[in-house]
Design a protein around this motif. Sequence first.
Motif, PDB file in Angstrom:
ATOM      1  N   GLN A 104     -33.782 -78.944  -3.720  1.00 26.79           N
ATOM      2  CA  GLN A 104     -32.808 -78.173  -2.953  1.00 26.79           C
ATOM      3  C   GLN A 104     -31.511 -78.967  -2.818  1.00 26.79           C
ATOM      4  O   GLN A 104     -31.515 -80.101  -2.351  1.00 26.79           O
ATOM      5  CB  GLN A 104     -33.365 -77.853  -1.572  1.00 26.79           C
ATOM      6  N   GLY A 105     -30.424 -78.322  -3.198  1.00 27.26           N
ATOM      7  CA  GLY A 105     -29.140 -79.023  -3.225  1.00 27.26           C
ATOM      8  C   GLY A 105     -28.286 -78.784  -2.007  1.00 27.26           C
ATOM      9  O   GLY A 105     -27.175 -79.320  -1.914  1.00 27.26           O
ATOM     10  N   ALA A 106     -28.749 -77.994  -1.074  1.00 28.58           N
ATOM     11  CA  ALA A 106     -27.937 -77.681   0.101  1.00 28.58           C
ATOM     12  C   ALA A 106     -28.863 -77.313   1.246  1.00 28.58           C
ATOM     13  O   ALA A 106     -30.087 -77.300   1.094  1.00 28.58           O
ATOM     14  CB  ALA A 106     -26.988 -76.522  -0.205  1.00 28.58           C
ATOM     15  N   GLY A 107     -28.244 -77.016   2.402  1.00 27.95           N
ATOM     16  CA  GLY A 107     -29.030 -76.631   3.568  1.00 27.95           C
ATOM     17  C   GLY A 107     -29.155 -77.792   4.539  1.00 27.95           C
ATOM     18  O   GLY A 107     -29.130 -78.961   4.133  1.00 27.95           O
ATOM     19  N   ALA A 127     -14.370 -72.965  -3.619  1.00 32.06           N
ATOM     20  CA  ALA A 127     -14.826 -74.325  -3.939  1.00 32.06           C
ATOM     21  C   ALA A 127     -16.050 -74.298  -4.849  1.00 32.06           C
ATOM     22  O   ALA A 127     -16.193 -75.135  -5.748  1.00 32.06           O
ATOM     23  CB  ALA A 127     -15.148 -75.088  -2.664  1.00 32.06           C
ATOM     24  N   ASP A 128     -16.925 -73.324  -4.634  1.00 31.48           N
ATOM     25  CA  ASP A 128     -18.123 -73.228  -5.458  1.00 31.48           C
ATOM     26  C   ASP A 128     -17.834 -72.526  -6.784  1.00 31.48           C
ATOM     27  O   ASP A 128     -18.112 -73.054  -7.861  1.00 31.48           O
ATOM     28  CB  ASP A 128     -19.212 -72.459  -4.694  1.00 31.48           C
ATOM     29  N   VAL A 129     -17.246 -71.336  -6.687  1.00 31.58           N
ATOM     30  CA  VAL A 129     -17.085 -70.472  -7.866  1.00 31.58           C
ATOM     31  C   VAL A 129     -16.116 -71.074  -8.895  1.00 31.58           C
ATOM     32  O   VAL A 129     -16.319 -70.947 -10.102  1.00 31.58           O
ATOM     33  CB  VAL A 129     -16.603 -69.080  -7.377  1.00 31.58           C
ATOM     34  N   ILE A 143     -27.147 -79.119 -12.910  1.00 29.62           N
ATOM     35  CA  ILE A 143     -26.814 -77.902 -12.168  1.00 29.62           C
ATOM     36  C   ILE A 143     -26.705 -78.389 -10.729  1.00 29.62           C
ATOM     37  O   ILE A 143     -27.715 -78.651 -10.078  1.00 29.62           O
ATOM     38  CB  ILE A 143     -27.918 -76.838 -12.330  1.00 29.62           C
ATOM     39  N   VAL A 144     -25.469 -78.574 -10.271  1.00 29.50           N
ATOM     40  CA  VAL A 144     -25.279 -79.248  -8.985  1.00 29.50           C
ATOM     41  C   VAL A 144     -24.606 -78.334  -7.958  1.00 29.50           C
ATOM     42  O   VAL A 144     -24.175 -78.809  -6.917  1.00 29.50           O
ATOM     43  CB  VAL A 144     -24.470 -80.555  -9.160  1.00 29.50           C
ATOM     44  N   ASN A 145     -24.523 -77.056  -8.266  1.00 25.65           N
ATOM     45  CA  ASN A 145     -23.966 -76.112  -7.297  1.00 25.65           C
ATOM     46  C   ASN A 145     -24.902 -74.913  -7.175  1.00 25.65           C
ATOM     47  O   ASN A 145     -25.060 -74.140  -8.128  1.00 25.65           O
ATOM     48  CB  ASN A 145     -22.553 -75.675  -7.710  1.00 25.65           C
ATOM     49  N   GLY A 146     -25.512 -74.777  -6.009  1.00 25.99           N
ATOM     50  CA  GLY A 146     -26.512 -73.728  -5.805  1.00 25.99           C
ATOM     51  C   GLY A 146     -25.921 -72.330  -5.788  1.00 25.99           C
ATOM     52  O   GLY A 146     -26.544 -71.376  -6.264  1.00 25.99           O
ATOM     53  N   THR A 147     -24.706 -72.204  -5.226  1.00 25.39           N
ATOM     54  CA  THR A 147     -24.091 -70.877  -5.121  1.00 25.39           C
ATOM     55  C   THR A 147     -23.885 -70.267  -6.508  1.00 25.39           C
ATOM     56  O   THR A 147     -24.259 -69.120  -6.765  1.00 25.39           O
ATOM     57  CB  THR A 147     -22.730 -70.996  -4.400  1.00 25.39           C
ATOM     58  N   THR A 148     -23.283 -71.040  -7.400  1.00 20.62           N
ATOM     59  CA  THR A 148     -23.009 -70.516  -8.743  1.00 20.62           C
ATOM     60  C   THR A 148     -24.305 -70.329  -9.527  1.00 20.62           C
ATOM     61  O   THR A 148     -24.410 -69.394 -10.337  1.00 20.62           O
ATOM     62  CB  THR A 148     -22.045 -71.433  -9.510  1.00 20.62           C
ATOM     63  N   PHE A 199     -14.884 -76.625  -8.070  1.00 22.75           N
ATOM     64  CA  PHE A 199     -14.386 -77.835  -7.386  1.00 22.75           C
ATOM     65  C   PHE A 199     -15.538 -78.665  -6.828  1.00 22.75           C
ATOM     66  O   PHE A 199     -15.543 -79.895  -6.933  1.00 22.75           O
ATOM     67  CB  PHE A 199     -13.430 -77.451  -6.247  1.00 22.75           C
ATOM     68  N   ASP A 200     -16.510 -77.981  -6.201  1.00 19.37           N
ATOM     69  CA  ASP A 200     -17.662 -78.670  -5.620  1.00 19.37           C
ATOM     70  C   ASP A 200     -18.432 -79.432  -6.715  1.00 19.37           C
ATOM     71  O   ASP A 200     -18.744 -80.619  -6.567  1.00 19.37           O
ATOM     72  CB  ASP A 200     -18.566 -77.629  -4.941  1.00 19.37           C
ATOM     73  N   ALA A 201     -18.680 -78.759  -7.818  1.00 20.52           N
ATOM     74  CA  ALA A 201     -19.433 -79.403  -8.915  1.00 20.52           C
ATOM     75  C   ALA A 201     -18.627 -80.542  -9.537  1.00 20.52           C
ATOM     76  O   ALA A 201     -19.194 -81.561  -9.948  1.00 20.52           O
ATOM     77  CB  ALA A 201     -19.797 -78.368  -9.975  1.00 20.52           C
ATOM     78  N   ASN A 239     -20.223 -86.965   2.212  1.00 19.70           N
ATOM     79  CA  ASN A 239     -18.911 -86.405   1.912  1.00 19.70           C
ATOM     80  C   ASN A 239     -18.543 -86.535   0.424  1.00 19.70           C
ATOM     81  O   ASN A 239     -17.916 -87.512   0.003  1.00 19.70           O
ATOM     82  CB  ASN A 239     -17.884 -87.122   2.785  1.00 19.70           C
ATOM     83  N   LYS A 240     -18.903 -85.528  -0.370  1.00 23.26           N
ATOM     84  CA  LYS A 240     -18.654 -85.605  -1.825  1.00 23.26           C
ATOM     85  C   LYS A 240     -17.168 -85.630  -2.157  1.00 23.26           C
ATOM     86  O   LYS A 240     -16.736 -86.356  -3.047  1.00 23.26           O
ATOM     87  CB  LYS A 240     -19.327 -84.446  -2.546  1.00 23.26           C
ATOM     88  N   ALA A 241     -16.366 -84.801  -1.423  1.00 25.22           N
ATOM     89  CA  ALA A 241     -14.941 -84.726  -1.758  1.00 25.22           C
ATOM     90  C   ALA A 241     -14.281 -86.084  -1.562  1.00 25.22           C
ATOM     91  O   ALA A 241     -13.498 -86.545  -2.409  1.00 25.22           O
ATOM     92  CB  ALA A 241     -14.259 -83.672  -0.889  1.00 25.22           C
ATOM     93  N   ALA A 292     -16.471 -82.565  -8.047  1.00 29.61           N
ATOM     94  CA  ALA A 292     -16.555 -83.758  -7.186  1.00 29.61           C
ATOM     95  C   ALA A 292     -17.890 -84.463  -7.415  1.00 29.61           C
ATOM     96  O   ALA A 292     -17.960 -85.698  -7.527  1.00 29.61           O
ATOM     97  CB  ALA A 292     -16.401 -83.356  -5.724  1.00 29.61           C
ATOM     98  N   LYS A 293     -18.959 -83.678  -7.517  1.00 33.59           N
ATOM     99  CA  LYS A 293     -20.280 -84.269  -7.731  1.00 33.59           C
ATOM    100  C   LYS A 293     -20.355 -84.936  -9.111  1.00 33.59           C
ATOM    101  O   LYS A 293     -20.944 -86.011  -9.270  1.00 33.59           O
ATOM    102  CB  LYS A 293     -21.357 -83.192  -7.584  1.00 33.59           C
ATOM    103  N   ALA A 294     -19.740 -84.294 -10.113  1.00 32.20           N
ATOM    104  CA  ALA A 294     -19.732 -84.881 -11.462  1.00 32.20           C
ATOM    105  C   ALA A 294     -19.017 -86.226 -11.462  1.00 32.20           C
ATOM    106  O   ALA A 294     -19.446 -87.172 -12.131  1.00 32.20           O
ATOM    107  CB  ALA A 294     -19.059 -83.919 -12.448  1.00 32.20           C
TER     108      ALA A 294
HETATM  109  N1  HSE Z   1     -21.823 -75.339  -1.695  1.00 28.13           N
HETATM  110  C1  HSE Z   1     -22.743 -76.180  -2.396  1.00 28.13           C
HETATM  111  C2  HSE Z   1     -23.637 -75.338  -3.270  1.00 28.13           C
HETATM  112  C3  HSE Z   1     -23.598 -77.025  -1.514  1.00 28.13           C
HETATM  113  O1  HSE Z   1     -23.492 -74.120  -3.357  1.00 28.13           O
HETATM  114  O2  HSE Z   1     -24.507 -75.920  -3.898  1.00 28.13           O
HETATM  115  C4  HSE Z   1     -22.861 -78.184  -0.929  1.00 28.13           C
HETATM  116  O3  HSE Z   1     -22.358 -79.029  -1.907  1.00 28.13           O
END
Ligand code: HSE
Length: 430
Positions: free
Chosen positions: A302-305, A194-196, A156-161, A199-201, A103-105, A203-205
């Motif tokens: 791989q950062g997700a899945g 959250a990705d774009v 680079i901690v967000n795969g979507t972006t 916010f996701d990145a 749970n990163k958040a 929290a990880k930072a």
């Molecule tokens: N949504 C995140 C990503 C994966 O695109 O990397 C979960 O943190």
Amino acid sequence: MTAPLRVALLGCGTVGSAVLRLIEEQSGDLAARIGRSIEVVGIAVRRPAHHPDVPQHLLTTDSAALVRRDDVDLVVEVIGGIEPARSLLYAAFEAGKSVVSANKALLAEDGPGLHAAAAKAGVDLYYEAAVAGAIPLLRPLRESLAGDQLRRVVGIVNGTTNYILSRMAETGAGFAEALAEATELGYAEADPTADVDGFDAAAKAAILASLAFHTPVSSADVHREGISAVSATDVARAAEIGCTVKLLAICERVPNGDADSVAVRVHPAMIPTSHPLASVGGAFNAVFVEAEAAGQLMFYGQGAGGEPTASAVLGDLVAVARNRVAGASGQGPTGYADLAVRPMAETPTRYHVSLDVADKPGVLAAVAQEFARHEVSISTVRQTGRGDAATLVIVTHSAPDAALSATISALRDMPAVRGVTSVLRVEGLS
Ligand code: HSE
């Protein structure tokens, strides 16, 4: 025969069901590696009817009762979000159970409080899966590099972006077009905020900076900018100077005599194509670490899945189970350094600026004067164009971010500047 270690699983979505399956498939190896077998004795879900493939007698909707059960030794939390996960983790610690979380958040918002509760109870809190999915990163920072001094962690901690920016670079598409493709292919969620928006990145930072610099850093301390303003022009300009655009999570220790601080930020930036992070394409993640003694290190994967994230969860499960068997708990992160978090305005950065200008005597001098007035030193200037129109491409030296953004505002107001067509920070240039 020694009794199995009993696990409560909170959540059974993509990651939870992969965790459950891997525990079953690898039960023999896990028992050999831990010294005790692992048995899942309860699975908390909101809607049991949505989980027909899971042994029905294990399902419960009462997660609060599950974490307190006397026959539960370890808790795995893969629900995500702040509540009810936060209350469940505190309840688990009070009941003497070690926790593995993805749970990163939650960790980015309440890491110090959760660690204090775990330490008070003499149990473990591990969360490798919370940052960069399958990539072993948090334990290397927390344990393998515990004898070194870290300078920077850039990821680079967000795969979507990263997928969206990679497609923009490959095809010349704009952000909206690349996002639409990512959504269609399942790389972006229906609500991609959250990705774009970073916010996701962020929290990880926060989690990375806390571990790297032994300093509590929360999501609220992280300067955050997303990628929705990155244009096809930005990506093309980057290519012209041998760079590529990435959404970076940058955690750095800013030296200042006896009063070092940490700066933690997430924003798109140009990096040279020769930088190891530049070749991280598609939805992959990578984190580049600079340490005093170790030098440069790169973590990639791989950062997700479901399966990749479950791999990290199981690694943690083995670690906390071994500690439990040994009657010990692992060392949590220390916040002893307690460095101040530097505001973005005072953080040193470099900018790339592209300007459409009138091509006549004095324009370059006037533009340069604005940089000088804000005490921003110019590294390179390149002019292209013909007729009375020209494009000036300027890369600065490092300066406080506020001085750079004030320079951009002033340039926008100059009569000779017809348009500021691209502004992006630059990282990793010598
Ligand atoms: N949504 C995140 C990503 C994966 O695109 O990397 C979960 O943190």
